[in-house]
Design a protein around this motif. Sequence first.
Motif, mmCIF file in Angstrom:
data_model
loop_
_atom_site.group_PDB
_atom_site.id
_atom_site.type_symbol
_atom_site.label_atom_id
_atom_site.label_comp_id
_atom_site.label_asym_id
_atom_site.label_seq_id
_atom_site.Cartn_x
_atom_site.Cartn_y
_atom_site.Cartn_z
ATOM 1 N N UNK A 42 -1.968 -7.389 0.283
ATOM 2 C CA UNK A 42 -2.190 -5.952 0.134
ATOM 3 C C UNK A 42 -0.871 -5.187 0.189
ATOM 4 N N UNK A 43 -0.020 -5.556 1.158
ATOM 5 C CA UNK A 43 1.289 -4.909 1.250
ATOM 6 C C UNK A 43 2.184 -5.242 0.072
ATOM 7 N N UNK A 44 2.129 -6.503 -0.387
ATOM 8 C CA UNK A 44 2.938 -6.886 -1.541
ATOM 9 C C UNK A 44 2.500 -6.124 -2.788
ATOM 10 N N UNK A 45 1.194 -5.990 -2.976
ATOM 11 C CA UNK A 45 0.666 -5.231 -4.113
ATOM 12 C C UNK A 45 1.072 -3.768 -4.023
ATOM 13 N N UNK A 46 0.948 -3.175 -2.843
ATOM 14 C CA UNK A 46 1.248 -1.755 -2.676
ATOM 15 C C UNK A 46 2.724 -1.471 -2.921
ATOM 16 N N UNK A 47 3.611 -2.338 -2.423
ATOM 17 C CA UNK A 47 5.041 -2.118 -2.616
ATOM 18 C C UNK A 47 5.455 -2.177 -4.074
ATOM 19 N N UNK A 194 -2.892 7.758 -4.593
ATOM 20 C CA UNK A 194 -3.605 6.509 -4.828
ATOM 21 C C UNK A 194 -3.226 5.441 -3.806
ATOM 22 N N UNK A 195 -2.063 5.617 -3.140
ATOM 23 C CA UNK A 195 -1.625 4.660 -2.125
ATOM 24 C C UNK A 195 -2.409 4.775 -0.826
ATOM 25 N N UNK A 196 -2.997 5.937 -0.563
ATOM 26 C CA UNK A 196 -3.602 6.194 0.747
ATOM 27 C C UNK A 196 -4.776 5.255 1.038
ATOM 28 N N UNK A 197 -5.770 5.101 0.154
ATOM 29 C CA UNK A 197 -6.872 4.180 0.492
ATOM 30 C C UNK A 197 -6.425 2.730 0.638
ATOM 31 N N UNK A 198 -5.430 2.308 -0.152
ATOM 32 C CA UNK A 198 -4.926 0.937 -0.011
ATOM 33 C C UNK A 198 -4.261 0.754 1.348
ATOM 34 N N UNK A 199 -3.481 1.764 1.783
ATOM 35 C CA UNK A 199 -2.829 1.682 3.091
ATOM 36 C C UNK A 199 -3.852 1.650 4.223
ATOM 37 N N UNK A 200 -4.915 2.446 4.114
ATOM 38 C CA UNK A 200 -5.955 2.439 5.138
ATOM 39 C C UNK A 200 -6.646 1.083 5.211
ATOM 40 N N UNK A 201 -6.921 0.491 4.050
ATOM 41 C CA UNK A 201 -7.506 -0.847 4.022
ATOM 42 C C UNK A 201 -6.556 -1.861 4.659
ATOM 43 N N UNK A 202 -5.249 -1.700 4.431
ATOM 44 C CA UNK A 202 -4.281 -2.608 5.019
ATOM 45 C C UNK A 202 -4.242 -2.522 6.536
#
Length: 505
Positions: A42-47, A194-202
Motif C-alpha cells: 500500500x505504501x509502495x503504491x501510494x509513493x 485521492x491519497x487520503x483514503x489510501x493512507x487511512x487504509x494503510x
Amino acid sequence: MNAASTLTSRLLTTGLLTERPRPRGIAGWRHAHWLAVGTVCLGAFLGQLTASVTALVYPALQRHFGTGFAAVEWVALAYLLVLVALLAPVGRLSDLVGRKTMYIGGFAVFGLASLGAGFADGLGTLVALRAVQAVGGAMMQANSVALVARGVPEHAMRRALGIQAAAQGLGLALGPSLGGLLVEHASWRWVFWINVPVALLGVLAGWFLLPRTHRPDARPLTRPLTRPLSEPATRPVPRPRGATRPDPDGGRFDLAGLLLLAASTTALLLALSAASGLPLPGWAVAALLLATVLCALGLVRQERRATRPILAPGLVNTPGVRPGLAVSLIGYLLLFCPLVLGPVLLAEAGLPTGRVGLLITLLPAAFAVAATAGGALLPRGWSDVARCRFGAALAGAGLLGCVLLPVAGAPATAQAFPLLAAGWGLGVLLPANNALVMRAIPAECSAVGGGMVNMARSLGTALGTALPVLGVHLAGPVLGGRAVLLALAAVAVLAVALTRPVRRR
C-alpha cells in the motif's frame, strides 16, 4: 540526539510509542507474512502514484496560480529533496521506536498533508505541504524494504520484494491516466485528496497486519560502534536465548551530515533546473555546481569521523552494498527518464495524445508484471546475480531500441516492443538487486540499510526527472532526447558490470 533519545525513551516508557502485536488469529496464521507484504505494498503504491501523478497537474497549477513552469516544478522538487534528506535518519530513528510505529505514522502524516495540499490557497503553501508529505513518505519508504526482508521467510524474500516492486509499478502506471481524468473532470485538488483514503487504509492495515518490530524491553547500546561493519569479527559471541540485538549505531546524531546531504542534493537539483531553463544567471549555476562538490566532499569527510553517521560508512563498505546501491540508483534512473522523455519524443513524431499515453504506460506496466512473475520465465537455477545482469542487459537493449527505431510511421507493435523490453528488464533487475543488498546487510541494521536503498532509489528518481529536461533544453526534443536514451543504454551496461555476488551476513 541525546535529547531526542531521552524523549523517545520517555514516550516508550509511557506506552505512546509502544508497538502492539497483531491479533492472535492473524499472527498464528502460517501465511500471515503475506498480509504484512500487502500492507507494505500500500505504501509502495501510494509513493509511486504520487510521483507519477504530480506532473499531470503542472498546467492546471500554472493557470490557477498564474505562475511559470519553473516555480510550479518545485511542487515535485520539494518532495524529492525532503525525501532524499530524511530517508537515512528516519531509518536510524526506526531502530529506536520500531519500524511498525514509523510506518503507520508515515501513513498518517502523508494523509493529513495530502488533505491540506488539496485545500492550499497559494503555491508556497502547496510546496510547503508537499515537503510535509515527503516526511510521511520517508517514514514509509525508509522501513518498507526492511519490513519485507525481515518479515518473510528466506525462500520467499525475492518474491515478496518483487510483489512490492509490482505495487510501485502499478502506482506508476495508474498515475498518468488517473491524474488526467481527475484534472479534466474534477479539479487538480483531487490529485492530492485521492491519497487520503489510501493512507487511512494503510494506517488500519499496519495496525492489525504488521508484526511487532520493537519490544518495550529492547534498549539500544549506548557506546559507539568501533569496528567497521565490513571488518569480520575474529570470533562470534553467543547471544543468550531471547536477548535483543544491540544497536550498533550508538552515539550522537549526525546533524552536520544531514545538513550536508540536504545541501548537496538541493544544490545539484537547482543547478540542473537552472541549466534546463530556470531563469538564473550563469555565475549562479557555476556556484551551485561548486557548492554541490564542496558539500559532497564535506559529507564524505564528516561521515568518516562521525560516531553515528547518516550514511553509515561501515554499511556502505560492506561487500556488495556499495555496488548494490549504485545499481538501485541506476535502475530508477532508467525507469523515470523514459517516463519524462517519452511523451516529448512521441509528440514530436506526431502521435496523438491518447496513443502517447498508452505507449508510455507500457513501460511501468511491464515493470510491474515482470517484478511479480518475470522470474518464473527465467531458468529456475539462476541466482539473483544472473537475474540482475540479465535484467540490466535487457533494459539497455530496450532503450537502445528506442534510439534506433524510427517512431514516425512505425507499426504499433514495433513502437511498443522497446518499451516493453526496457520495463521487463527493470522488473527483473530491481527486486533481485534489492534482495542482494539486504542479504549483505546485518539484520540489526536492516532499517538503516533499507533507508539507504530507498535513498538511492529517490536520487535515481530525481535525476531521472531532471536529466531529460536538461537534454531536451540543450539539444532540442529529438536530438537531445535520443542522446539521453543512448546514454541510458550505456548506463545499463554499467549496471551489468557493477553486479557482484555477496555473502549473507
